[in-house]
Motif scaffolding. Structure first.
Motif, PDB file in Angstrom:
ATOM      1  N   PHE A  18       0.888  -1.148   0.000  1.00 19.66           N
ATOM      2  CA  PHE A  18       0.000   0.000   0.000  1.00 19.66           C
ATOM      3  C   PHE A  18       0.928   1.201   0.000  1.00 19.66           C
ATOM      4  CE2 PHE A  18      -2.638   3.047   2.656  1.00 19.66           C
ATOM      5  CZ  PHE A  18      -3.504   3.371   1.624  1.00 19.66           C
ATOM      6  N   ALA A  19       0.663   2.145  -0.896  1.00 18.88           N
ATOM      7  CA  ALA A  19       1.655   3.208  -1.111  1.00 18.88           C
ATOM      8  C   ALA A  19       1.002   4.595  -1.093  1.00 18.88           C
ATOM      9  CB  ALA A  19       2.361   2.965  -2.449  1.00 18.88           C
ATOM     10  N   PRO A  20       0.542   5.024   0.082  1.00 14.54           N
ATOM     11  CA  PRO A  20      -0.146   6.325   0.126  1.00 14.54           C
ATOM     12  C   PRO A  20       0.804   7.516  -0.031  1.00 14.54           C
ATOM     13  CG  PRO A  20       0.128   5.433   2.344  1.00 14.54           C
ATOM     14  CD  PRO A  20       0.620   4.374   1.402  1.00 14.54           C
ATOM     15  N   SER A  21       0.286   8.574  -0.619  1.00 12.77           N
ATOM     16  CA  SER A  21       1.033   9.840  -0.697  1.00 12.77           C
ATOM     17  C   SER A  21       0.548  10.699   0.466  1.00 12.77           C
ATOM     18  CB  SER A  21       0.714  10.575  -2.003  1.00 12.77           C
ATOM     19  OG  SER A  21       1.015   9.748  -3.091  1.00 12.77           O
ATOM     20  N   PRO A  22       1.469  11.202   1.295  1.00  8.56           N
ATOM     21  CA  PRO A  22       1.022  11.952   2.480  1.00  8.56           C
ATOM     22  C   PRO A  22       0.668  13.405   2.155  1.00  8.56           C
ATOM     23  CG  PRO A  22       3.391  11.669   2.514  1.00  8.56           C
ATOM     24  CD  PRO A  22       2.926  10.993   1.265  1.00  8.56           C
ATOM     25  N   ILE A  52       5.619   5.001   2.048  1.00  8.39           N
ATOM     26  CA  ILE A  52       5.101   6.376   2.076  1.00  8.39           C
ATOM     27  C   ILE A  52       5.664   7.109   0.849  1.00  8.39           C
ATOM     28  CG2 ILE A  52       5.013   8.546   3.374  1.00  8.39           C
ATOM     29  CD1 ILE A  52       3.425   6.324   4.749  1.00  8.39           C
ATOM     30  N   GLU A  53       4.779   7.512  -0.035  1.00 10.03           N
ATOM     31  CA  GLU A  53       5.199   8.098  -1.316  1.00 10.03           C
ATOM     32  C   GLU A  53       5.246   9.627  -1.199  1.00 10.03           C
ATOM     33  OE1 GLU A  53       3.227   6.015  -4.649  1.00 10.03           O
ATOM     34  OE2 GLU A  53       4.934   4.690  -4.371  1.00 10.03           O
ATOM     35  N   ASP A  54       6.317  10.064  -0.517  1.00  8.48           N
ATOM     36  CA  ASP A  54       6.483  11.505  -0.286  1.00  8.48           C
ATOM     37  C   ASP A  54       7.558  12.084  -1.198  1.00  8.48           C
ATOM     38  OD1 ASP A  54       8.496  10.063   0.943  1.00  8.48           O
ATOM     39  OD2 ASP A  54       8.497  11.215   2.800  1.00  8.48           O
ATOM     40  N   VAL A 206      -2.217  -3.950  -6.039  1.00 12.96           N
ATOM     41  CA  VAL A 206      -3.677  -3.796  -5.957  1.00 12.96           C
ATOM     42  C   VAL A 206      -3.882  -2.353  -5.518  1.00 12.96           C
ATOM     43  CG1 VAL A 206      -5.785  -4.611  -4.840  1.00 12.96           C
ATOM     44  CG2 VAL A 206      -3.935  -6.230  -5.300  1.00 12.96           C
ATOM     45  N   ARG A 207      -4.489  -1.548  -6.381  1.00  9.93           N
ATOM     46  CA  ARG A 207      -4.622  -0.112  -6.088  1.00  9.93           C
ATOM     47  C   ARG A 207      -5.832   0.426  -6.831  1.00  9.93           C
ATOM     48  NH1 ARG A 207       0.657   1.863  -9.691  1.00  9.93           N
ATOM     49  NH2 ARG A 207      -0.188   1.184 -11.697  1.00  9.93           N
ATOM     50  N   GLY A 208      -6.115   1.707  -6.666  1.00 13.36           N
ATOM     51  CA  GLY A 208      -7.308   2.293  -7.263  1.00 13.36           C
ATOM     52  C   GLY A 208      -7.189   2.449  -8.775  1.00 13.36           C
ATOM     53  N   ASP A 210      -7.847   4.843 -10.500  1.00 10.56           N
ATOM     54  CA  ASP A 210      -7.365   6.160 -10.943  1.00 10.56           C
ATOM     55  C   ASP A 210      -5.923   6.035 -11.440  1.00 10.56           C
ATOM     56  OD1 ASP A 210      -6.932   5.521  -8.185  1.00 10.56           O
ATOM     57  OD2 ASP A 210      -6.222   7.555  -7.833  1.00 10.56           O
ATOM     58  N   LEU A 211      -5.246   4.942 -11.094  1.00 11.46           N
ATOM     59  CA  LEU A 211      -3.853   4.770 -11.533  1.00 11.46           C
ATOM     60  C   LEU A 211      -3.722   3.903 -12.785  1.00 11.46           C
ATOM     61  CD1 LEU A 211      -2.543   4.634  -7.934  1.00 11.46           C
ATOM     62  CD2 LEU A 211      -1.775   6.285  -9.642  1.00 11.46           C
ATOM     63  N   LEU A 212      -4.883   3.504 -13.340  1.00  9.74           N
ATOM     64  CA  LEU A 212      -4.829   2.682 -14.569  1.00  9.74           C
ATOM     65  C   LEU A 212      -4.056   3.383 -15.682  1.00  9.74           C
ATOM     66  CD1 LEU A 212      -8.341   1.187 -15.367  1.00  9.74           C
ATOM     67  CD2 LEU A 212      -6.170  -0.051 -15.201  1.00  9.74           C
TER      68      LEU A 212
HETATM   69  N1  GLU Z   1       1.036   7.151  -4.068  1.00 10.30           N
HETATM   70  C1  GLU Z   1      -0.043   6.910  -4.998  1.00 10.30           C
HETATM   71  C2  GLU Z   1      -1.315   7.542  -4.495  1.00 10.30           C
HETATM   72  O1  GLU Z   1      -1.458   7.761  -3.308  1.00 10.30           O
HETATM   73  C3  GLU Z   1      -0.302   5.440  -5.194  1.00 10.30           C
HETATM   74  C4  GLU Z   1       0.707   4.811  -6.047  1.00 10.30           C
HETATM   75  C5  GLU Z   1       0.504   3.353  -6.347  1.00 10.30           C
HETATM   76  O2  GLU Z   1      -0.261   2.667  -5.630  1.00 10.30           O
HETATM   77  O3  GLU Z   1       1.124   2.889  -7.286  1.00 10.30           O
HETATM   78  O4  GLU Z   1      -2.187   7.817  -5.300  1.00 10.30           O
END
Ligand code: GLU
Length: 308
Positions: A18-22, A52-54, A206-208, A210-212
């Protein structure tokens, strides 16, 4: 015909992330993405990492990375290994860019935003303009490098997503050569995410959804860097009644640890899981126990977005 640019390596060990942007607190949309990736990993005895994608420091809020980790913990997520922070990984991104430069895959671009707006002729998938390739064959005399871009091929690049089916773009037409190092000196998300997924040996993303639109760029970067391609599953994104994706921009409310159990139930139901009504007032531990025992990936709605 879609080119599968990189071999999907059989990964013995499932490893998700899981890679949230803060840039703001976790909202219901981020909870859905976290729940989907977590349960997919755990249901396959996999590891689940948090990153953490900062990397885009000006957009990040001070202290928000730690606040996100605290709220994940309060919601009962348990992650494996050490959390990595993109703001501490510049050396790895610089090394990847150097390699791409050395191999002639990345080039310096001297164009300003205005010059691109004046010369571009095609809209890009992200709503901007596809870069017309002005600096592809070298900087014109007297111009200096502002950004570094990756050459993209004149072909469709894609993969088969576990939820959304075939995902492909003609990168040259739909995106153009894209930025790896921005004019403000920051590494671009596309480079950071690709380098980190390789570094952390992520087998499953596995992510949203919106990143397609970013996925074909990441597939191409993986190919250029010799990295394996993970499997992808893009979950429907959560939209508000106006049809806008929940985000900081649409002022989505932060998730509330005091309401963790009912919010987890709502996230599971959003992902098509038939949570029994008696669990609506259950404890967080009981909801997780049900979710871990009953997670059914095949029930996730095959949509790009759904309204709550
Ligand atoms: N950091 C990205 C976001 O929060 C997600 C990136 C990813 O899941 O590849 O939208």
């Amino acid at each position: 015909m879609v080119a599968e640019v990189a071999a999907v390596l059989p990964q013995a060990q499932y490893r998700g992330r899981f890679a949230p942007s803060p840039t703001g607190p976790l909202h219901f949309g981020s909870l859905v993405a976290a729940v989907g990736s977590y349960l997919d990993a755990r249901s396959q005895d996999g590891e689940w990492l948090v990153r953490i994608e900062d990397v885009d420091t000006p957009r990040c809020q001070p202290g928000m990375g730690d606040a996100i980790l605290r709220s994940l913990d309060a919601f009962g997520f348990a992650w494996d290994r050490e959390v990595i922070w993109q703001s501490r990984r510049s050396e790895a991104y610089a090394a990847a860019l150097d390699e791409l430069r050395r191999r002639g895959l990345a080039y310096a671009c001297g164009c300003s935003r205005k010059e691109i707006a004046d010369s571009a002729t095609r809209p890009a998938v992200d709503g901007g303009l596809a870069y017309p390739g002005t600096c592809r064959d070298g900087l014109a005399p007297g111009r200096s490098a502002r950004a570094w871009r990756l050459r993209v091929p004149d072909q469709r690049i894609g993969c088969v997503d576990r939820i959304q089916g075939e995902v492909a773009q003609h990168l040259a037409e739909d995106v153009g050569d894209f930025v790896l190092l921005r004019a403000d000196g920051l590494f671009a998300y596309q480079l950071a995410v690709t380098v980190d997924d390789q570094f952390q040996q992520i087998s499953d993303i596995v992510r949203g959804a919106d990143l397609l639109d970013s996925t074909p760029r990441q597939l191409w970067l993986q190919h250029c860097l010799g990295a394996p391609t993970p499997r992808y599953a893009h979950l429907p994104v959560v939209a508000n009644a106006a049809g806008e994706k929940l985000s900081k921009q649409t002022r989505a409310a932060a998730i509330d640890p005091a309401q963790a159990a009912p919010q987890l139930v709502a996230a599971l139901r959003f992902l098509g899981q038939p949570v029994p009504d008696e669990l609506v007032c259950a404890s967080l531990a009981e909801v997780w126990a049900w979710a871990l025992a009953h997670w059914d990936f095949a029930r996730i709605p095959q949509q790009r977005a759904a309204i709550i």
